[in-house]
Design a protein around this motif. Sequence first.
Motif, short mmCIF file in Angstrom:
data_model
loop_
_atom_site.label_atom_id
_atom_site.label_comp_id
_atom_site.label_asym_id
_atom_site.label_seq_id
_atom_site.Cartn_x
_atom_site.Cartn_y
_atom_site.Cartn_z
N ILE A 2 0.82 -1.20 0.00
CA ILE A 2 0.00 0.00 0.00
C ILE A 2 0.86 1.26 0.00
CG2 ILE A 2 -1.66 1.28 1.41
CD1 ILE A 2 -2.50 -1.68 2.33
N GLY A 28 11.42 -2.18 7.10
CA GLY A 28 9.99 -2.31 7.33
C GLY A 28 9.11 -1.60 6.33
N THR A 64 10.82 -6.50 1.00
CA THR A 64 10.77 -7.96 0.84
C THR A 64 9.38 -8.39 0.40
OG1 THR A 64 12.41 -8.15 2.60
CG2 THR A 64 11.23 -10.14 2.01
N THR A 65 8.37 -7.82 1.05
CA THR A 65 6.99 -8.16 0.70
C THR A 65 6.72 -7.92 -0.78
OG1 THR A 65 6.43 -7.39 2.91
CG2 THR A 65 4.60 -7.79 1.42
N1 LIG Z 1 3.26 -0.35 2.21
C1 LIG Z 1 2.93 -1.50 2.84
N2 LIG Z 1 1.87 -2.22 2.44
C2 LIG Z 1 1.56 -3.37 3.05
N3 LIG Z 1 2.24 -3.90 4.07
C3 LIG Z 1 3.31 -3.24 4.51
C4 LIG Z 1 3.71 -1.99 3.92
N4 LIG Z 1 4.81 -1.56 4.55
C5 LIG Z 1 5.09 -2.47 5.47
N5 LIG Z 1 4.20 -3.49 5.47
C6 LIG Z 1 4.21 -4.66 6.35
O1 LIG Z 1 5.27 -4.45 7.27
C7 LIG Z 1 6.04 -5.61 7.45
C8 LIG Z 1 7.48 -5.38 7.05
O2 LIG Z 1 7.64 -5.48 5.66
P1 LIG Z 1 8.92 -6.11 4.96
O3 LIG Z 1 9.46 -7.22 5.75
O4 LIG Z 1 8.56 -6.38 3.55
O5 LIG Z 1 9.90 -4.86 5.05
P2 LIG Z 1 11.36 -4.67 4.47
O6 LIG Z 1 11.32 -3.36 3.75
O7 LIG Z 1 11.77 -5.87 3.72
O8 LIG Z 1 12.17 -4.49 5.81
P3 LIG Z 1 13.72 -4.81 6.11
O9 LIG Z 1 14.51 -3.66 5.49
O10 LIG Z 1 13.79 -4.78 7.59
O11 LIG Z 1 14.03 -6.13 5.50
C9 LIG Z 1 5.36 -6.70 6.65
O12 LIG Z 1 4.52 -7.42 7.50
C10 LIG Z 1 4.57 -5.94 5.61
O13 LIG Z 1 3.47 -6.67 5.23
#
Ligand SMILES: Nc1ncnc2c1ncn2[C@@H]1O[C@H](COP(=O)(O)OP(=O)(O)OP(=O)(O)O)[C@@H](O)[C@H]1O
Length: 331
Positions: free
Chosen positions: A28, A54, A58-59
């Motif tokens: 989102i 966060g 990754t998502t």
């Molecule tokens: N924009 C977004 N839309 C939906 N979910 C989100 C969003 N941002 C964060 N989340 C949720 O927050 C959590 C962290 O996301 P994710 O693990 O993909 O982050 P990351 O960018 O890979 O973090 P890191 O740098 O620590 O690896 C997940 O549960 C994800 O679903």
Amino acid sequence: MDMPDSVSPNRLQQAFLQLREELQREIIGQPRLIDCLLVALLADGHLLVEGAPGLAKTTAVKALAARIEADFHRVQFTPDLLPADLTGTDVFRPQSGSFEFERGPLFHNIVLADEINRAPAKVQSALLEAMAERQITVGRSTWRLPELFLVMATQNPIEQEGTFALPEAQLDRFLMHVTIGYPDAEAELSILRLAREQARRTLHPSAPPPTLLKPAEVFAARDAVLAVHVAPALEEYLAQLVLASRDAGRYGPELKRWIAWGASPRATIALDRCARAQAWLAGRDYALPEDVHAIAHEVLRHRVLLSYEAEAEGVRSDQVVDRLLDLVPLP
Ligand SMILES: Nc1ncnc2c1ncn2[C@@H]1O[C@H](COP(=O)(O)OP(=O)(O)OP(=O)(O)O)[C@@H](O)[C@H]1O
Ligand SMILES: [Mg+2]
């Protein structure tokens, strides 16, 4: 969908637009990240994504990989990672008494190279070389990487301690450099609701099957993107944008002071490829200056090396790109 009525998007375009919609429902408030993933997929290039922890990096790649018939692998970069941990290595097989190549994690279709700046330069080089050459040489043998091969590398701008800055000269190998920021209040609430719903779905699984794009469809879409028309005047504009970064003095003393090194021909090629993909995603078979503007920051921000003066003045590379777009006359 912002598409002119006269153009009916073909089936492939529809599949990609549906993919985009599905990704936007799952990630989102990060439309640029999603669009750049799709542009990179269509333009057959790799992405560098910079953003705080966060923010769904990754998502996002996982969601994309889940909707393509492709395998996905995540590699966490750490200070003790070795090049062979990425590429693979010759392993002795006592049964046959000979060495056999064991493929490393780069032999996947979609690779998430997480926190690339935590690994030392020789590991980064191994990745960047594989990205550019699409093959891996170990000893005397060369192994081709899969035809569908997309790397998304992440970099965290916060932690600088114990990290190894990517060599500026190699950043060029990323087709695009995406920066993502924090969601706004409305997106933050939607994320919360989505997370709740996802937690519920995990307990009561009934998820509909995600739309799958086959590799052959990705290749067909790439073909269509290559056929997108770029008018000679627009080609000239792309070249002038890149030339302006090298000969900034022509556009005034400020740009000249800000830029230490301009962008390479890889930038011109990348502008062309990304603008075509952007145009195709917008439902057109011809590119417009607005397509170039839509992708210019992601294509140029890591290819223009700022001067010490610019750094001292707190000028960011995005401002330099803005200035280039302002000063180079439109076709
Ligand atoms: N924009 C977004 N839309 C939906 N979910 C989100 C969003 N941002 C964060 N989340 C949720 O927050 C959590 C962290 O996301 P994710 O693990 O993909 O982050 P990351 O960018 O890979 O973090 P890191 O740098 O620590 O690896 C997940 O549960 C994800 O679903
Ligand atoms: Mg992550």
